[in-house]
Design a protein around this motif. Sequence first.
Motif, PDB file in Angstrom:
ATOM      1  N   GLY A   1       0.827  -1.197   0.000  1.00  0.00           N
ATOM      2  CA  GLY A   1       0.000   0.000   0.000  1.00  0.00           C
ATOM      3  C   GLY A   1       0.862   1.247   0.000  1.00  0.00           C
ATOM      4  N   GLY A   2       0.220   2.392  -0.215  1.00  0.00           N
ATOM      5  CA  GLY A   2       0.926   3.654  -0.145  1.00  0.00           C
ATOM      6  C   GLY A   2       1.165   4.351  -1.464  1.00  0.00           C
TER       7      GLY A   2
ATOM      8  N   SER B   1      -5.517   7.988   0.183  1.00  0.00           N
ATOM      9  CA  SER B   1      -4.071   7.794   0.074  1.00  0.00           C
ATOM     10  C   SER B   1      -3.536   6.909   1.183  1.00  0.00           C
ATOM     11  CB  SER B   1      -3.358   9.149   0.128  1.00  0.00           C
ATOM     12  OG  SER B   1      -3.718   9.942  -0.961  1.00  0.00           O
ATOM     13  N   GLY B   2      -2.938   5.784   0.811  1.00  0.00           N
ATOM     14  CA  GLY B   2      -2.222   4.980   1.770  1.00  0.00           C
ATOM     15  C   GLY B   2      -3.040   4.006   2.582  1.00  0.00           C
ATOM     16  N   THR B   3      -4.351   3.907   2.323  1.00  0.00           N
ATOM     17  CA  THR B   3      -5.172   3.020   3.144  1.00  0.00           C
ATOM     18  C   THR B   3      -4.911   1.548   2.852  1.00  0.00           C
ATOM     19  OG1 THR B   3      -6.954   3.444   1.555  1.00  0.00           O
ATOM     20  CG2 THR B   3      -7.041   4.633   3.633  1.00  0.00           C
TER      21      THR B   3
ATOM     22  N   GLY C   1     -13.666  -4.087  10.812  1.00  0.00           N
ATOM     23  CA  GLY C   1     -12.441  -3.336  10.555  1.00  0.00           C
ATOM     24  C   GLY C   1     -12.255  -3.026   9.086  1.00  0.00           C
ATOM     25  N   LEU C   2     -12.536  -3.992   8.232  1.00  0.00           N
ATOM     26  CA  LEU C   2     -12.389  -3.778   6.788  1.00  0.00           C
ATOM     27  C   LEU C   2     -13.400  -2.771   6.256  1.00  0.00           C
ATOM     28  CD1 LEU C   2     -11.758  -7.495   5.816  1.00  0.00           C
ATOM     29  CD2 LEU C   2     -10.126  -5.621   5.507  1.00  0.00           C
ATOM     30  N   PHE C   3     -14.615  -2.765   6.814  1.00  0.00           N
ATOM     31  CA  PHE C   3     -15.625  -1.782   6.398  1.00  0.00           C
ATOM     32  C   PHE C   3     -15.161  -0.361   6.718  1.00  0.00           C
ATOM     33  CE2 PHE C   3     -19.388   0.804   7.474  1.00  0.00           C
ATOM     34  CZ  PHE C   3     -20.034   0.792   6.247  1.00  0.00           C
ATOM     35  N   ILE C   4     -14.610  -0.173   7.923  1.00  0.00           N
ATOM     36  CA  ILE C   4     -14.112   1.151   8.315  1.00  0.00           C
ATOM     37  C   ILE C   4     -12.946   1.575   7.422  1.00  0.00           C
ATOM     38  CG2 ILE C   4     -12.974   2.442  10.167  1.00  0.00           C
ATOM     39  CD1 ILE C   4     -14.590   0.680  12.142  1.00  0.00           C
ATOM     40  N   ILE C   5     -12.030   0.639   7.156  1.00  0.00           N
ATOM     41  CA  ILE C   5     -10.901   0.956   6.275  1.00  0.00           C
ATOM     42  C   ILE C   5     -11.407   1.264   4.861  1.00  0.00           C
ATOM     43  CG2 ILE C   5      -8.741   0.118   5.277  1.00  0.00           C
ATOM     44  CD1 ILE C   5      -8.462  -1.697   7.756  1.00  0.00           C
ATOM     45  N   GLY C   6     -12.481   0.564   4.448  1.00  0.00           N
ATOM     46  CA  GLY C   6     -13.067   0.847   3.140  1.00  0.00           C
ATOM     47  C   GLY C   6     -13.580   2.274   3.036  1.00  0.00           C
ATOM     48  N   ILE C   7     -14.200   2.774   4.110  1.00  0.00           N
ATOM     49  CA  ILE C   7     -14.660   4.174   4.124  1.00  0.00           C
ATOM     50  C   ILE C   7     -13.469   5.107   3.954  1.00  0.00           C
ATOM     51  CG2 ILE C   7     -15.735   5.974   5.520  1.00  0.00           C
ATOM     52  CD1 ILE C   7     -17.459   3.814   6.811  1.00  0.00           C
ATOM     53  N   LEU C   8     -12.381   4.824   4.691  1.00  0.00           N
ATOM     54  CA  LEU C   8     -11.175   5.633   4.563  1.00  0.00           C
ATOM     55  C   LEU C   8     -10.611   5.552   3.147  1.00  0.00           C
ATOM     56  CD1 LEU C   8      -9.328   4.729   7.895  1.00  0.00           C
ATOM     57  CD2 LEU C   8     -10.595   6.816   7.393  1.00  0.00           C
TER      58      LEU C   8
ATOM     59  N   LEU D   1      -4.993  11.275   8.376  1.00  0.00           N
ATOM     60  CA  LEU D   1      -4.388  10.148   7.671  1.00  0.00           C
ATOM     61  C   LEU D   1      -2.895  10.064   7.962  1.00  0.00           C
ATOM     62  CD1 LEU D   1      -4.802   7.813   5.701  1.00  0.00           C
ATOM     63  CD2 LEU D   1      -4.343   9.405   3.842  1.00  0.00           C
ATOM     64  N   GLY D   2      -2.238  11.227   8.051  1.00  0.00           N
ATOM     65  CA  GLY D   2      -0.811  11.234   8.367  1.00  0.00           C
ATOM     66  C   GLY D   2      -0.521  10.641   9.724  1.00  0.00           C
ATOM     67  N   LEU D   3      -1.311  11.017  10.734  1.00  0.00           N
ATOM     68  CA  LEU D   3      -1.122  10.484  12.078  1.00  0.00           C
ATOM     69  C   LEU D   3      -1.384   8.977  12.127  1.00  0.00           C
ATOM     70  CD1 LEU D   3      -2.797  13.322  14.197  1.00  0.00           C
ATOM     71  CD2 LEU D   3      -0.365  12.713  14.149  1.00  0.00           C
ATOM     72  N   LEU D   4      -2.438   8.541  11.455  1.00  0.00           N
ATOM     73  CA  LEU D   4      -2.759   7.112  11.429  1.00  0.00           C
ATOM     74  C   LEU D   4      -1.651   6.305  10.750  1.00  0.00           C
ATOM     75  CD1 LEU D   4      -6.571   7.223  10.553  1.00  0.00           C
ATOM     76  CD2 LEU D   4      -5.571   6.382  12.682  1.00  0.00           C
ATOM     77  N   THR D   5      -1.140   6.830   9.635  1.00  0.00           N
ATOM     78  CA  THR D   5      -0.102   6.122   8.898  1.00  0.00           C
ATOM     79  C   THR D   5       1.188   6.040   9.711  1.00  0.00           C
ATOM     80  OG1 THR D   5      -1.075   6.949   6.838  1.00  0.00           O
ATOM     81  CG2 THR D   5       1.140   6.022   6.705  1.00  0.00           C
ATOM     82  N   LEU D   6       1.561   7.129  10.384  1.00  0.00           N
ATOM     83  CA  LEU D   6       2.718   7.103  11.263  1.00  0.00           C
ATOM     84  C   LEU D   6       2.541   6.056  12.361  1.00  0.00           C
ATOM     85  CD1 LEU D   6       3.768  10.825  11.892  1.00  0.00           C
ATOM     86  CD2 LEU D   6       5.211   8.992  11.012  1.00  0.00           C
TER      87      LEU D   6
END
Length: 256
Positions: A28-29, A158-160, A145-152, A108-113
């Motif tokens: 990803g990314g 970017s990067g999900t 979890g996958l449903f929430i990530i799908g929304i993101l 998104l930056g904070l989550l990715t870090l």
Amino acid sequence: MSVSELLTQIALLGIAIGANGLSALAGGGAGLVQLPALILLGLPFAMALATHKVASVALGLGATGRHWRASSLDLKRSAVVLGAGLPGVCLGASMVLALPDQAATASLGLLTLGLGVYSARKPDLGTMDKPRPLTASTVGVGACGLFIIGILNGSLTSGTGLFVTLWLVRWFGLSYARAVAHTLVLVGLGWNGMGALVLGLSGEIRWDWLPALVLGSLIGGFLGAHYSLVKGSRLVKRSFEILALLMGGSLLIRCL
């Protein structure tokens, strides 16, 4: 074609190969590199987003050929990823233009870090393939979890894929190498294809930039998938952590 247009096409090809090669290796990314690059090259956010989504489907195509030959996919877990994630992608893509861009980018930056730090602090995470049995609770929590990530994925874009990779490792027990295979094929083709459809119907796409982006995505996706299979989970894990830290930091810098 003018000289400036030719240089733009060459730049797009190079950006796509680099971004998608790293993405296919780390799980990803690509959007953390490719989407900002499209914006810097002059596209407005909505057009850059729609164009990136369409081009990113080619990453899935490029990786699918390599991983399919290696039989890396588990059909039952693949069904969970698609069945739970696609509704989230549709929901996220339909509301993306209403989100404040700066706040979404910072989040998104904070989550990715956080993903990169979490993985780095657990040296054995994802180095062995120990799939968790698909009980009702495993599938239920995993699907949420996958449903929430799908929304993101549909909204922040970017990067999900990094989120999906880590969730498949942490919750479903896959090694990084197998998790990356599922992310590239299912998110690259299924999720990004759905996001591209929703955004394409509601926004504009820079069609003359797509050939270079698609070609670069195909090449980068195949090369990254190849090296992830050849080198094994430890290299994939380290690539995941480095890319998550770099991209998370770059997103936060963009918000300053």
